[in-house]
Design a protein around this motif. Structure first.
Motif, mmCIF file in Angstrom:
data_model
loop_
_atom_site.group_PDB
_atom_site.id
_atom_site.type_symbol
_atom_site.label_atom_id
_atom_site.label_comp_id
_atom_site.label_asym_id
_atom_site.label_seq_id
_atom_site.Cartn_x
_atom_site.Cartn_y
_atom_site.Cartn_z
ATOM 1 N N ILE A 134 -30.192 94.931 37.409
ATOM 2 C CA ILE A 134 -30.901 94.324 36.274
ATOM 3 C C ILE A 134 -30.044 94.171 35.022
ATOM 4 C CG2 ILE A 134 -33.142 95.146 37.103
ATOM 5 C CD1 ILE A 134 -33.052 97.342 34.973
ATOM 6 N N PHE A 135 -28.854 94.778 34.996
ATOM 7 C CA PHE A 135 -27.966 94.647 33.838
ATOM 8 C C PHE A 135 -26.752 93.810 34.202
ATOM 9 C CE2 PHE A 135 -30.407 98.353 32.578
ATOM 10 C CZ PHE A 135 -30.553 98.163 31.211
ATOM 11 N N ASP A 136 -26.338 92.923 33.283
ATOM 12 C CA ASP A 136 -25.134 92.146 33.528
ATOM 13 C C ASP A 136 -23.900 92.961 33.142
ATOM 14 O OD1 ASP A 136 -24.960 92.059 30.756
ATOM 15 O OD2 ASP A 136 -25.757 90.033 30.601
ATOM 16 N N ASP A 137 -22.726 92.372 33.334
ATOM 17 C CA ASP A 137 -21.474 93.105 33.127
ATOM 18 C C ASP A 137 -21.316 93.614 31.692
ATOM 19 O OD1 ASP A 137 -20.867 92.657 35.741
ATOM 20 O OD2 ASP A 137 -19.565 90.931 35.368
ATOM 21 N N SER A 138 -21.842 92.887 30.718
ATOM 22 C CA SER A 138 -21.623 93.256 29.326
ATOM 23 C C SER A 138 -22.392 94.509 28.915
ATOM 24 C CB SER A 138 -22.028 92.091 28.407
ATOM 25 O OG SER A 138 -23.418 91.817 28.536
ATOM 26 N N GLU A 139 -23.501 94.796 29.594
ATOM 27 C CA GLU A 139 -24.329 95.935 29.218
ATOM 28 C C GLU A 139 -24.385 97.035 30.274
ATOM 29 O OE1 GLU A 139 -27.775 93.993 26.392
ATOM 30 O OE2 GLU A 139 -28.030 93.836 28.572
ATOM 31 N N ARG A 140 -23.781 96.781 31.427
ATOM 32 C CA ARG A 140 -23.940 97.723 32.540
ATOM 33 C C ARG A 140 -23.325 99.083 32.234
ATOM 34 N NH1 ARG A 140 -22.046 94.786 37.157
ATOM 35 N NH2 ARG A 140 -24.061 93.749 36.985
ATOM 36 N N VAL A 141 -22.182 99.094 31.561
ATOM 37 C CA VAL A 141 -21.519 100.371 31.274
ATOM 38 C C VAL A 141 -22.394 101.240 30.379
ATOM 39 C CG1 VAL A 141 -19.539 101.455 30.166
ATOM 40 C CG2 VAL A 141 -19.210 99.423 31.577
ATOM 41 N N LYS A 142 -23.007 100.642 29.355
ATOM 42 C CA LYS A 142 -23.892 101.411 28.471
ATOM 43 C C LYS A 142 -25.111 101.918 29.241
ATOM 44 C CE LYS A 142 -26.416 101.249 24.101
ATOM 45 N NZ LYS A 142 -26.805 100.419 22.925
ATOM 46 N N ALA A 143 -25.668 101.067 30.112
ATOM 47 C CA ALA A 143 -26.847 101.469 30.891
ATOM 48 C C ALA A 143 -26.505 102.615 31.844
ATOM 49 C CB ALA A 143 -27.378 100.267 31.678
ATOM 50 N N ILE A 144 -25.354 102.523 32.511
ATOM 51 C CA ILE A 144 -24.942 103.599 33.412
ATOM 52 C C ILE A 144 -24.656 104.869 32.627
ATOM 53 C CG2 ILE A 144 -23.100 104.359 34.983
ATOM 54 C CD1 ILE A 144 -22.973 101.551 36.098
ATOM 55 N N GLY A 145 -24.147 104.709 31.386
ATOM 56 C CA GLY A 145 -23.925 105.875 30.534
ATOM 57 C C GLY A 145 -25.224 106.607 30.226
ATOM 58 N N LEU A 146 -26.279 105.845 29.913
ATOM 59 C CA LEU A 146 -27.578 106.471 29.662
ATOM 60 C C LEU A 146 -28.140 107.095 30.929
ATOM 61 C CD1 LEU A 146 -29.107 103.725 27.336
ATOM 62 C CD2 LEU A 146 -28.273 105.979 26.668
ATOM 63 N N TRP A 147 -27.952 106.428 32.061
ATOM 64 C CA TRP A 147 -28.384 106.978 33.348
ATOM 65 C C TRP A 147 -27.631 108.282 33.638
ATOM 66 C CZ3 TRP A 147 -25.765 107.940 37.913
ATOM 67 C CH2 TRP A 147 -26.538 108.143 39.060
ATOM 68 N N SER A 148 -26.332 108.309 33.345
ATOM 69 C CA SER A 148 -25.534 109.521 33.559
ATOM 70 C C SER A 148 -25.968 110.651 32.638
ATOM 71 C CB SER A 148 -24.046 109.227 33.330
ATOM 72 O OG SER A 148 -23.570 108.258 34.229
ATOM 73 N N THR A 149 -26.419 110.298 31.430
ATOM 74 C CA THR A 149 -26.886 111.311 30.489
ATOM 75 C C THR A 149 -28.022 112.127 31.085
ATOM 76 O OG1 THR A 149 -26.265 109.926 28.614
ATOM 77 C CG2 THR A 149 -27.860 111.669 28.186
ATOM 78 N N VAL A 150 -28.888 111.445 31.818
ATOM 79 C CA VAL A 150 -30.029 112.121 32.431
ATOM 80 C C VAL A 150 -29.549 113.167 33.438
ATOM 81 C CG1 VAL A 150 -32.068 111.769 33.883
ATOM 82 C CG2 VAL A 150 -31.542 110.170 32.052
ATOM 83 N N ASN A 151 -28.458 112.869 34.163
ATOM 84 C CA ASN A 151 -27.914 113.842 35.111
ATOM 85 C C ASN A 151 -27.517 115.139 34.412
ATOM 86 O OD1 ASN A 151 -27.699 112.362 37.801
ATOM 87 N ND2 ASN A 151 -26.654 110.932 36.478
ATOM 88 N N SER A 152 -26.871 115.009 33.268
ATOM 89 C CA SER A 152 -26.441 116.191 32.531
ATOM 90 C C SER A 152 -27.632 116.929 31.930
ATOM 91 C CB SER A 152 -25.474 115.781 31.411
ATOM 92 O OG SER A 152 -24.391 115.050 31.945
ATOM 93 N N LEU A 153 -28.628 116.184 31.452
ATOM 94 C CA LEU A 153 -29.822 116.813 30.905
ATOM 95 C C LEU A 153 -30.542 117.657 31.946
ATOM 96 C CD1 LEU A 153 -31.508 114.131 28.619
ATOM 97 C CD2 LEU A 153 -30.675 116.382 27.937
#
Length: 492
Positions: A134-153
């Motif tokens: 659902i995210f294009d190349d320009s926003e995918r890194v930020k979206a994956i970063g937020l997704w990764s944040t949940v792993n650490s939480l």
């Protein structure tokens, strides 16, 4: 219906950030369940009459089933539809939570935890796959970063949430709280998330799914059981041997079958192998260090479990702050993937070393190390998840997410097992007793002897944390070199 969906995906889904919030909520619920049960062990022992072996299976049934099914779940999501499998995962997780919360025997709780593991495997693979879609190349890194944040939480918040719940409710509440979250997630996914799947419709690789499930479950079981049964015990060696043989058979089969569940040619891609190496060692350092850190805070510095959990919070808060503000997402396009991963893993290694050296006699040095570690994870994890997913065709996003999840599970188990083994061997060598710290303290005959034993345990913690720091730093160098070579090859 597939054509409009593909157009929406290529431009970024109009409700993508709302969908990401729903996905992160579901992901957090699954990850919390990996850690929340640890604080309920005394209650389960008392109220269910659970033996030590029962407690081990209550904890391990979930992680074993989940890790064993990740690749299979990702492949099924690509073939049958990621939205369908995401909804199925939420439903299974909710039902399993209900059964677990109402369990009256150890056997019922173990079975419920295994069912929750099936739902967890579906959720972990489909959430990341949907993010990629659902995210294009320009926003995918930020979206994956937020997704990764949940792993650490999930790592940091689990013990805290469990402690708060058990202060006010009975142990079943830690499972029943999942039900409304799963129900809300199920309705939101039904309304918001677009369906996506592999348009080629590859034939299901049933034998590959069976082999990967048996192989991964055996390997993870060997890693989990090693510290308890001994690394040279028949149980550990047999499980490891079965896993190695079956996974070798899986690799051979995947090279021969026309529609492989996991295309083994991915491993020829240096971008992919570099990200794989880094992902394992980041998970290794993060899980191993937090495992050691909780013991350090409780056994050496004398905090109770809730106080210890609160004092690990700066690690997660740093990750959240850097990802929510977009700092980590901005670094990647400016520095490039290899340098970002190298910076992140160097910070993680420096933080581990700081905790080992500065945190031995107080919390001040440990706090500095936790913040630096959090910065390292915030930089490295999204970059590596993005590298893994970008090295795999979009139609195989589910398999890519399964690989990413499997690497995380493997690295986490390895980190706890290896660094725990270093700690135990060093402690046993210093006190000449092959026993845990509480057992050794109980046998001490004087205050001086107790102080010597505690100092020996602190020394063992320092050694194991420095070993973890060295492994993470080496992994960062290897990952960065491989990714740099891949970029040069692609450029040429």
């Amino acid at each position: 219906m597939s054509a409009p969906a593909s157009v929406a995906v290529s431009q970024g889904h109009p409700q993508r950030w709302l969908i990401l919030g729903v996905i992160c909520l579901a992901q957090l619920t699954v990850l919390l369940d990996n850690t929340v049960l640890n604080v309920a062990i005394p209650s389960l022992t008392r109220e269910l009459g659970a033996a030590t072996s029962d407690i081990q299976w209550m904890i391990n049934a979930y992680s074993l089933v989940q890790s064993g099914l990740l690749l299979t779940a990702g492949s099924a999501a690509d073939r049958y539809g990621r939205k369908k499998l995401l909804m199925a995962g939420l439903a299974l997780f909710g039902v399993g939570s209900l059964v677990a919360g109402l369990a009256t025997t150890s056997e019922q709780l173990i079975a419920a935890r295994a069912g929750m593991g099936v739902g967890g495997a579906l959720l972990i693979t489909t959430t990341l796959a949907v993010v990629v879609q659902i995210f294009d190349d320009s926003e995918r890194v930020k979206a994956i970063g937020l997704w990764s944040t949940v792993n650490s939480l999930g790592f940091a918040v689990g013990p805290l949430l469990g402690g708060v719940m058990l202060d006010h409710f009975w142990w079943g509440a830690i499972f029943l709280i999942n039900i409304p979250v799963a129900a809300i997630g199920l309705m939101a996914v039904l309304v918001l998330v677009p369906e996506s799947k592999n348009p080629q419709g590859d034939r299901p690789d049933l034998l590959g799914a069976l082999l990967s499930t048996i192989g991964m479950t055996s390997v993870v079981y060997a890693i989990i059981s090693g510290p308890d049964h001994g690394w040279t015990s028949a149980t550990t060696l047999t499980s490891a041997a079965v896993g190695a043989v079956v996974l070798t058979g899986f690799a051979v089969w995947e090279l021969r079958v026309p529609y492989p569940m996991l295309d083994m040619h991915f491993f020829r891609n240096q971008r992919f192998t570099g990200a794989v190496a880094g992902a394992i060692l980041v998970a290794f350092g993060m899980a191993g260090s937090l495992f050691l850190l909780t013991q350090h805070l409780q056994f050496v510095l004398g905090y109770d479990p809730l106080e210890a959990g609160l004092r690990t919070a700066p690690f997660a808060l740093t990750i959240v702050a850097l990802n929510l503000t977009g700092v980590s997402a901005k670094l990647l396009p400016r520095a490039g993937t290899p340098l970002t991963i190298a910076i992140g893993m160097t910070c993680l290694a420096v933080g581990l070393a700081a905790i080992a050296v500065l945190g031995r006699h107080g919390y001040g040095g440990m706090l500095a190390g936790l913040v630096v570690m959090g910065a390292g994870v915030a930089f490295a994890m999204p970059a590596m998840a993005n590298a893994v997913m970008s090295a795999i065709p979009p139609e195989k996003a589910g398999v890519g997410a399964g690989i990413n999840g499997t690497l995380a599970e493997f690295g986490q188990g390895l980190g706890v097992a290896v660094l725990g083994a270093v700690l135990n061997s060093r402690f046993a060598a210093l006190v000449s007793v092959a026993a845990s710290l509480p057992a050794a303290l109980a046998q001490a005959g004087s205050t001086q002897e107790r102080a010597r034993i505690t100092e020996a345990f602190a020394s063992g913690l320092e050694n194991s944390q420095l070993v973890g720091a060295g492994a993470v730093l080496l992994g960062g160098v290897v990952a960065a070199v491989l990714l740099r070579r891949a970029e040069r090859a692609e450029g040429a």
